[in-house]
Scaffold this active site. Structure first.
Site, mmCIF file in Angstrom:
data_model
loop_
_atom_site.group_PDB
_atom_site.id
_atom_site.type_symbol
_atom_site.label_atom_id
_atom_site.label_comp_id
_atom_site.label_asym_id
_atom_site.label_seq_id
_atom_site.Cartn_x
_atom_site.Cartn_y
_atom_site.Cartn_z
ATOM 1 C CE LYS A 213 -3.259 2.934 0.501
ATOM 2 N NZ LYS A 213 -4.211 3.237 -0.552
ATOM 3 C CB CYS A 267 -3.474 8.735 -0.204
ATOM 4 S SG CYS A 267 -4.960 8.073 0.552
#
Ligand SMILES: NC(=O)c1ccc[n+]([C@@H]2O[C@H](COP(=O)([O-])OP(=O)(O)OC[C@H]3O[C@@H](n4cnc5c(N)ncnc54)[C@H](O)[C@@H]3O)[C@@H](O)[C@H]2O)c1
Length: 420
Positions: A213, A267
């Site tokens: 991720k 993010c």
């Protein structure tokens, strides 16, 4: 695998709420837990507090059928999913306080056969730390910390990679990466996700899944940094960066991304720090990329100031505030940072255009800046600082903006003499 009927999801935000609603729509009983009472009340009434297409109808349906209920406190379940925030602090270090609080809130509720899944974006080792915490407090549950694959409670990591605006579709169709702290934890989590995911559920270890991720977002950040650095080099030598990129990308194995005013969002601008913090001596490209992308915003501010100071009576249109095109999200937005800086310095000469917001954010309004439609700004302004490539800005014909002095940070008005 034990029968799975009851799911408790901790965190009812952009990730947790759509996940809760989707799972509830598949015939499972879901308890959605959030520490914010207003969130719990809103969802309990069948409404939603976030903006995401089609989510309102799905939540209304599963709440009215009784499949999704909400609470501020978790209750025993077969599966616990943790989808709470994992921000960075002012020193760019991961803040895992919400994850730790979520684990604390469920540890006494766990019983043999349970599955605990962390979905929050997390530094390497977080899932193992969760297993250790459970193991320390509930040694009888043997959560895979003894080197044997015989956990009574299974712990796994499964990061979320959905795109806001398409969350419900992507929750079902995206491939998932699933890493347990033991192989049987991985298998149990895989079987669970297969109940509602159509994409592949790729098995790995917890640590690898955590890094997968982080890698996805650090890779984007690094590639954008390359483009941003290139834009500054082009600037120095008076070369059009958009032309350089377009021609270079004709090479079959080259794909330079497009530069911009910096990198925003919760993010890409945040997650690389999780790797940098874990391995500061090794993550040198990632750290430099963060610095390049942050510095690009400063350079845009400097260029805007130089242009504005050359035109002391001009009004200035700041076109776009959000962190990327065609959304209403201002988190970590470099466009917002530029606009705020210019608003502080030039006050009412600044006219903000943001078609995705209904009103001007308070921190800009207090400097007396205007909030206009693009048509109004085109009439009122002599300078435009194009900060976000919203569709509305792409569609403006050259004739309507020919009179402007432009800094085009996204390269969408390249049919006129522009500064990048
Ligand atoms: N939003 C995205 O597009 C996206 C995409 C991929 C990954 N992620 C990651 O998913 C995680 C969640 O992100 P989000 O966007 O849903 O965050 P969010 O802020 O929208 O929602 C998180 C919710 O968790 C609640 N919460 C905090 N502590 C809690 C606790 N102890 N118990 C129960 N609830 C608690 C908060 O009140 C909040 O409502 C983060 O790690 C994020 O980086 C988000």
């Amino acid at each position: 695998m034990p029968d799975i009927q009851n799911i408790t999801i901790l965190g009812l935000g952009y990730i947790g709420l759509p996940t809760a609603a989707l799972i509830a729509s598949r015939g499972l009983k879901v308890l959605g837990v959030d520490t914010k009472e207003d969130v719990v009340k809103t969802v309990a009434s069948g409404a939603i507090h976030i903006s995401e297409p089609d989510l309102d109808g799905l939540v209304a349906k599963v709440v009215s059928s009784g499949a999704l209920t909400t609470s501020t406190a978790p209750r025993p379940a077969d599966v616990f999913i943790i989808a709470v925030p994992t921000p960075i602090d002012e020193d760019n270090r991961p803040d895992l306080s919400s994850v730790n609080a979520a684990v604390d809130s469920i540890v006494e509720l766990l019983s043999p056969g349970n599955l605990v899944i962390l979905e929050s974006t997390s530094p390497i080792g977080t899932t193992e730390a969760i297993a250790k915490k459970i193991s320390d407090r509930r040694p009888e549950l043997q959560v895979g910390m003894n080197g044997k694959d015989n956990s009574a409670v299974h712990v796994a990591y499964c990061p979320e990679r959905v795109l806001p605006g398409q969350i419900l579709t992507e929750l079902i169709n995206n491939d998932r990466c699933i890493g347990g702290i033991t192989p049987s934890c991985t298998r149990m989590a895989q079987r669970f996700y297969k109940m509602f995911v159509r994409g592949a559920c790729v098995a790995t270890t917890a640590r690898a899944a955590e890094l997968v991720k982080l890698t996805e977002n650090a890779f984007r950040d690094t590639n954008i940094a390359f483009a941003n650095e290139l834009s500054l080099i082009c600037d120095r030598f008076d070369i059009n960066v958009w032309e350089v990129i377009d021609i270079a990308n004709r090479h079959p194995r080259v794909n330079v991304l497009r530069p911009g005013p910096g990198v925003g969002g919760h993010c890409i601008a945040v997650d690389p720090w999780f790797i940098i913090d874990s391995a500061p001596d090794l993550a040198r490209v990632m750290r430099t990329s963060r610095e390049v992308n942050t510095n690009k915003t400063v350079r845009i501010i400097e260029r805007a100031e130089a242009l504005i100071d050359d035109h002391p009576y001009a009004n200035i249109a700041c076109c776009g505030l959000t962190f990327k095109a065609n959304i209403d999200d201002l988190r970590e937005s470099p466009a917002m940072e530029v606009a705020l800086h210019l608003a502080t310095k030039y006050g009412e000469r600044i006219k903000v255009v943001e078609p995705n917001l209904k009103r001007l954010p308070d921190k800009l309004a207090k400097h007396g800046v205007g909030f206009m439609t693009i048509d109004e700004a085109l009439h009122a302004c002599e300078i435009a600082i194009l900060l976000v490539d919203h569709d509305e800005f792409r569609m403006i014909p050259l004739a309507s903006r020919r009179h402007l002095d432009v800094i085009d940070t996204r390269g969408i008005w390249q049919d006129m003499p522009a500064r990048t």
